[in-house]
Scaffold this motif. Sequence first.
Motif, short mmCIF file in Angstrom:
data_model
loop_
_atom_site.label_atom_id
_atom_site.label_comp_id
_atom_site.label_asym_id
_atom_site.label_seq_id
_atom_site.Cartn_x
_atom_site.Cartn_y
_atom_site.Cartn_z
N ALA A 1 2.67 31.92 0.15
CA ALA A 1 3.96 31.46 -0.40
C ALA A 1 4.82 32.64 -0.86
CB ALA A 1 3.71 30.52 -1.57
N ASP A 2 4.34 33.87 -0.65
CA ASP A 2 5.08 35.03 -1.17
C ASP A 2 6.47 35.15 -0.55
OD1 ASP A 2 3.52 35.39 1.09
OD2 ASP A 2 3.42 37.56 0.87
N HIS A 3 6.56 34.90 0.77
CA HIS A 3 7.88 35.05 1.41
C HIS A 3 8.82 33.92 0.96
CE1 HIS A 3 5.52 32.35 3.92
NE2 HIS A 3 6.66 31.82 4.32
N ILE A 4 8.25 32.78 0.57
CA ILE A 4 9.10 31.67 0.09
C ILE A 4 9.72 32.06 -1.26
CG2 ILE A 4 9.14 29.25 -0.63
CD1 ILE A 4 6.67 28.87 1.19
N VAL A 5 8.87 32.55 -2.16
CA VAL A 5 9.36 32.92 -3.49
C VAL A 5 10.37 34.08 -3.36
CG1 VAL A 5 8.70 33.77 -5.77
CG2 VAL A 5 7.23 32.13 -4.57
N ALA A 6 10.06 35.02 -2.45
CA ALA A 6 10.96 36.17 -2.28
C ALA A 6 12.33 35.70 -1.82
CB ALA A 6 10.35 37.16 -1.29
N GLY A 7 12.37 34.61 -1.08
CA GLY A 7 13.65 34.13 -0.54
C GLY A 7 14.43 33.27 -1.53
N LEU A 8 13.85 32.98 -2.68
CA LEU A 8 14.55 32.14 -3.66
C LEU A 8 15.54 32.98 -4.46
CD1 LEU A 8 11.52 30.05 -5.02
CD2 LEU A 8 13.28 29.29 -3.40
N GLU A 9 16.68 32.37 -4.77
CA GLU A 9 17.75 33.12 -5.42
C GLU A 9 17.30 33.78 -6.72
OE1 GLU A 9 21.36 30.84 -5.43
OE2 GLU A 9 22.18 32.12 -7.01
N SER A 10 16.58 33.04 -7.55
CA SER A 10 16.13 33.63 -8.82
C SER A 10 14.61 33.77 -8.84
CB SER A 10 16.57 32.77 -10.00
OG SER A 10 17.93 32.48 -9.91
#
Length: 605
Positions: free
Chosen positions: A463-472
């Motif tokens: 899920a690291d790339h998902i969190v990295a792609g989140l605005e905050s």
Amino acid sequence: MLHVRLWWHAAPGLAVACVVLAVVQAGAITVAMVASGHLIASTGAAMRAGVDSAAALQSWRWLAVTVAAFVTAPVAAAVSRGVEEVASARYLAAYYDLVVDTGVHPHAVTHLEDPANAQQLVSAVEASRDWLFLRGIGGTWVALSNKLNGVGALVVVSTWRWWVGPFLVVGWLLLSRAVAHWRSVVFDDMIGETGLGRRRASYLQGLLVERAAAKEVRLYGLGGWLVGGFVNAWQETMAIVSRRRLRGVSGTLPALAVLLVLNAAAFAVLAADAAADRVSTGVLVTVVQGILGLAAFGRQDDGETSLGRTASCVAALAAFRTALGLSFLPTPAQATLDTAPISAAAGKVELREVTFGYPGGDRPVVEHLNLTIPAGQAVALVGVNGVGKSTIVKLLCGLWPPQAGEVRIDGLDPAVDVAARRRVSVIFQEFVRFGLTARANVEAGAGWQPVEELDRIAVDAGADHIVAGLESGWETVLSAEFTGGTDLSGGQWQRIALARALAAVRAGAGVLVLDEPTAALDVRAEVALFESLLRLREGLTTILISHRLSSVRHADRIVVLGPTGGGGARVIEDGTHEELVAAGGEYARLFTLQASRFAAAGGAA
Ligand SMILES: Nc1ncnc2c1ncn2[C@@H]1O[C@H](COP(=O)(O)OP(=O)(O)OP(=O)(O)O)[C@@H](O)[C@H]1O
């Protein structure tokens, strides 16, 4: 009375203040009746005797008392309203605490899955959102104030002729009962009897304004159709409401007639006494006010009518709690959530002769099921739809206790032992998508975590790339319904849910269960995920549930569940992928079927 107990629990000091203010208010009103009578009686003599006379001084005194009483009553009422507002908010908070406490205790979800119970809890919540419930809370003080004012008036009237007051009180109480009955018809219309029509109307209205249906409403041009449906449903319901209300109001007429006769008789006797000089002008003034003041016994406003409804909601919730073995008010132990750290867990899972069926079901879902999973083993549970795989997961979590047999996690019963439950981490088939921050969605599995730890968990869960792609980043709310929030795809949500389960594993849970968490992933992503989980498990007991057999073939052991002769599910095959394929049984048949379909579709099993 439970309603009073809840008041005392929620705001004892403010409740006492409300009682005191009600007494002050009633006392002031009574004093005003008596003092104004004396004032009028003494005025004539004072005027005749002159401004400086003793009679005038006496009259001035009565004027002062009258004014003070007339001022005190509304001031006490105004202060009381303010205190009641604050006290009512506390009462409501205490009621919500009770509802929440009832929802989360006991651990088993038996009471929530039973439709009748679940409905009771939903009704308790819905009732508390209704404005009638809120009015009913404050109605406690309205009712008390009305009764005290009435008692004051009764005392005043009794100083003239003791028997007149009780007759009038009976008249007012009769009217009050009739009006209360009529109002309850009105309220039933609002929340009960015509509830179906109203719910239908409000459902249709909701479709027009809510996000979930917005796309299809526009795509298919459903706006006009929905508005028409809403208007029809509403008008049909309101027609029933009007008829019932009109019919109900006629029930109050006899009580009204009796009251009119009683009041006319009382005033006639008073007039006769006045004409015969048996009562002075002052007494006449006081008694007239007293007779009018008795109307307090018949007063029925929203608050007082709703009081009964609020009290019965509280009583119903209390009865529900008693049925669950909970005390009426949460004890400190009940009110504490499970926050104890998870002790070092080995992760041995045992189901011995387990039989379980859902309430209302005509047969058990699992029957005499035996399954032992040594700590650290990776097991795949497979079987056709509805065979009972998810049910076994619920039994492992202690969410349902079995009707027979034993479920044990490291020798402990998860249905009764919190330590056993906390050794199990699960991604349910229908896991919760909390409309909270990404951080909260993961921390729900283990409590607060430093960002570095969250990042490590995210890497393990993919899920690291998902969190990295989140605005905050971790602080982004995972719901587009909040400012700055965002929606995730089904596959992304599954990674976040996996991160939550892995957080619990890092906190010490020794058993990780994945109940088809990968339905939104494609086959390759699912295989990659399962294989990476199997690699990183390091002594973790892992239970994988999937219909894609190619995804679970690398598990240490595959357990096939199947119905046995119309009864509940049991283990019908158990072994490694190679052993089961070689055995040529149900697993081999399903595996070959899936592999050939996948190959035909251009993939590779
Ligand atoms: N809460 C419930 N109340 C009543 N019956 C239920 C409940 N949950 C499941 N069932 C029934 O129990 C049986 C087993 O359901 P379960 O969800 O355990 O199967 P499953 O093997 O996980 O199925 P699937 O592969 O489709 O997820 C089914 O017949 C289902 O209808």
